[in-house]
Design a protein around this motif. Structure first.
Motif, mmCIF file in Angstrom:
data_model
loop_
_atom_site.group_PDB
_atom_site.id
_atom_site.type_symbol
_atom_site.label_atom_id
_atom_site.label_comp_id
_atom_site.label_asym_id
_atom_site.label_seq_id
_atom_site.Cartn_x
_atom_site.Cartn_y
_atom_site.Cartn_z
ATOM 1 N N VAL A 103 -96.678 -29.460 -9.890
ATOM 2 C CA VAL A 103 -97.831 -29.261 -10.769
ATOM 3 C C VAL A 103 -98.026 -27.784 -11.072
ATOM 4 O O VAL A 103 -98.254 -27.388 -12.225
ATOM 5 N N TYR A 104 -97.928 -26.940 -10.052
ATOM 6 C CA TYR A 104 -98.121 -25.503 -10.259
ATOM 7 C C TYR A 104 -97.116 -24.936 -11.264
ATOM 8 O O TYR A 104 -97.446 -24.064 -12.078
ATOM 9 N N GLU A 105 -95.889 -25.424 -11.211
ATOM 10 C CA GLU A 105 -94.838 -24.880 -12.077
ATOM 11 C C GLU A 105 -94.995 -25.282 -13.538
ATOM 12 O O GLU A 105 -94.345 -24.700 -14.414
ATOM 13 N N THR A 106 -95.865 -26.248 -13.811
ATOM 14 C CA THR A 106 -96.113 -26.620 -15.214
ATOM 15 C C THR A 106 -97.080 -25.658 -15.896
ATOM 16 O O THR A 106 -97.223 -25.686 -17.123
ATOM 17 N N VAL A 107 -97.747 -24.821 -15.102
ATOM 18 C CA VAL A 107 -98.729 -23.889 -15.654
ATOM 19 C C VAL A 107 -98.028 -22.624 -16.130
ATOM 20 O O VAL A 107 -97.225 -22.039 -15.388
ATOM 21 N N ASP B 269 -98.757 -16.770 -17.311
ATOM 22 C CA ASP B 269 -99.847 -15.865 -17.679
ATOM 23 C C ASP B 269 -101.220 -16.523 -17.534
ATOM 24 O O ASP B 269 -102.237 -15.949 -17.917
ATOM 25 N N VAL B 270 -101.247 -17.721 -16.982
ATOM 26 C CA VAL B 270 -102.504 -18.439 -16.766
ATOM 27 C C VAL B 270 -102.822 -18.442 -15.273
ATOM 28 O O VAL B 270 -101.966 -18.779 -14.451
ATOM 29 N N GLU B 271 -104.026 -18.033 -14.928
ATOM 30 C CA GLU B 271 -104.444 -18.053 -13.529
ATOM 31 C C GLU B 271 -104.760 -19.480 -13.102
ATOM 32 O O GLU B 271 -105.234 -20.293 -13.913
ATOM 33 N N GLU C 58 -101.925 -24.255 -0.124
ATOM 34 C CA GLU C 58 -101.722 -22.829 0.138
ATOM 35 C C GLU C 58 -100.243 -22.514 0.358
ATOM 36 O O GLU C 58 -99.735 -21.499 -0.145
ATOM 37 N N GLN C 59 -99.567 -23.367 1.089
ATOM 38 C CA GLN C 59 -98.139 -23.155 1.329
ATOM 39 C C GLN C 59 -97.345 -23.257 0.028
ATOM 40 O O GLN C 59 -96.450 -22.446 -0.244
ATOM 41 N N ALA C 60 -97.690 -24.250 -0.787
ATOM 42 C CA ALA C 60 -96.982 -24.433 -2.053
ATOM 43 C C ALA C 60 -97.229 -23.267 -2.995
ATOM 44 O O ALA C 60 -96.328 -22.855 -3.740
ATOM 45 N N ALA C 61 -98.449 -22.725 -2.951
ATOM 46 C CA ALA C 61 -98.792 -21.610 -3.836
ATOM 47 C C ALA C 61 -97.915 -20.391 -3.569
ATOM 48 O O ALA C 61 -97.642 -19.592 -4.479
ATOM 49 N N ARG C 62 -97.454 -20.250 -2.330
ATOM 50 C CA ARG C 62 -96.610 -19.102 -1.979
ATOM 51 C C ARG C 62 -95.156 -19.300 -2.425
ATOM 52 O O ARG C 62 -94.360 -18.360 -2.376
ATOM 53 N N ASP D 266 -100.075 -16.903 -10.205
ATOM 54 C CA ASP D 266 -101.291 -16.335 -9.610
ATOM 55 C C ASP D 266 -102.221 -17.502 -9.272
ATOM 56 O O ASP D 266 -102.931 -18.019 -10.125
ATOM 57 N N ILE D 267 -102.205 -17.923 -8.014
ATOM 58 C CA ILE D 267 -102.926 -19.129 -7.597
ATOM 59 C C ILE D 267 -103.920 -18.797 -6.492
ATOM 60 O O ILE D 267 -103.574 -18.143 -5.505
ATOM 61 N N VAL D 268 -105.131 -19.247 -6.664
ATOM 62 C CA VAL D 268 -106.141 -19.181 -5.607
ATOM 63 C C VAL D 268 -106.469 -20.610 -5.196
ATOM 64 O O VAL D 268 -106.792 -21.451 -6.042
ATOM 65 N N VAL D 269 -106.366 -20.902 -3.906
ATOM 66 C CA VAL D 269 -106.686 -22.224 -3.370
ATOM 67 C C VAL D 269 -108.044 -22.135 -2.684
ATOM 68 O O VAL D 269 -108.269 -21.240 -1.867
#
Length: 282
Positions: free
Chosen positions: A73-77, A80-82, A100-104, A109-112
């Motif tokens: 899901v994160y990789e579809t963003v 340049d979008v937070e 949190e682990q996936a965001a790393r 630029d991901i805030v969980v």
């Protein structure tokens, strides 16, 4: 202006209309019934789950989303979008830690954020975030407002059978057996994601008395109530009655009612009900 993408998990119990309106991505938790894995809200509905759970050989088991589910899901963003990823309390699931682990693992630029809630109490934060993001607010502005939403949200739970709590290991078998024999019902407050038992008694009068107490607390709020969420596990008639009472006593509030997700039904059991509310705040 940097855009903000809102992501959450399936325990927020968002409607398809809410998801579409604010372009929210939902990562499903999973539930396994007799060896078959289902994705919450994707391959099984709440009502289908209740039927399958009743016929299952043993209590279904639930799991947080995998790292792969989050990274997909994160990789579809666009980069340049937070991203602001909002999830159920860590006291009930490892979903936040997985996010949190996936965001790393992705170049975004991901805030969980741990919402400290579940169900429509989590949804309260997700929907505020969605509206603000749509209006062009920055992520920092959204995060500041979400803390205010969290501070003004309450969540309660009523349980009519101890069978699932015992089978899921959240209550000792000795206590569960005694509770079943005595027709024990439970009422709990869930401050900051921690289930805190407040009442225990025999019969439906225990649940009714606890609901009365919850309504008393809502009436005592000096600024009134903005949103009331009612979620149930195979208790549609009782939930509709409670929703009618809420609409009557709090005509200015938005009242949302629906069957809860398989994740919550697994642990709380048939007949359980969640009652959440967001206070008006200045």
């Amino acid at each position: 202006m940097t855009k903000v993408k809102i992501i959450t998990d399936s325990t927020a119990r968002l409607t398809p209309e809410e998801v579409a309106q604010y372009d929210i991505s939902v990562v499903p938790l999973t539930v396994m019934i007799d060896g078959t894995v289902y994705h919450d809200g994707v391959s099984i509905t709440p009502s289908e789950f209740i039927e399958k759970m009743a016929a299952s050989k043993s209590l279904p088991t639930t799991s947080q989303p995998s790292l792969g589910a989050f990274t997909e899901v994160y990789e579809t963003v666009p980069e340049d979008v937070e991203v602001l990823s909002l999830h159920l309390t860590h006291h009930l699931s490892g979903t936040v830690q997985a996010a949190e682990q996936a965001a790393r693992l992705v170049p975004h630029d991901i805030v969980v954020r741990d919402s400290n809630f579940i169900d429509r109490a989590l949804a309260a934060q997700v929907l505020v975030a969605g509206r603000m993001a749509q209006a062009g607010a920055s992520r920092d502005e959204i995060l500041a407002e979400l803390q205010r939403v969290e501070d003004n949200t309450e969540l309660y739970l009523t349980v009519t059978t101890l069978k699932n709590l015992v089978a899921g290991g959240r209550l000792s078998k000795a206590s569960g057996l005694i509770g079943t024999l005595l027709d024990i019902k439970l009422g709990a407050h869930v401050p900051l994601g921690k289930i805190t038992m407040e009442v225990k008694g025999r019969g439906k009068k225990t649940i009714k008395g606890y609901q009365d107490l919850i309504f008393e607390r809502m009436h005592a709020e000096p600024n009134g109530i903005a949103v009331i969420g009612i979620s149930h596990a195979d208790a549609a008639e009782e939930a509709e009655q409670l929703a009618a009472r809420a609409r009557d006593e709090f005509p200015e509030a938005i009242v949302d009612i629906a069957e809860t997700t398989p994740i919550e039904s697994t642990h709380a059991g048939p007949g359980a009900m969640g009652i959440s509310y967001l206070k008006n705040y200045a």
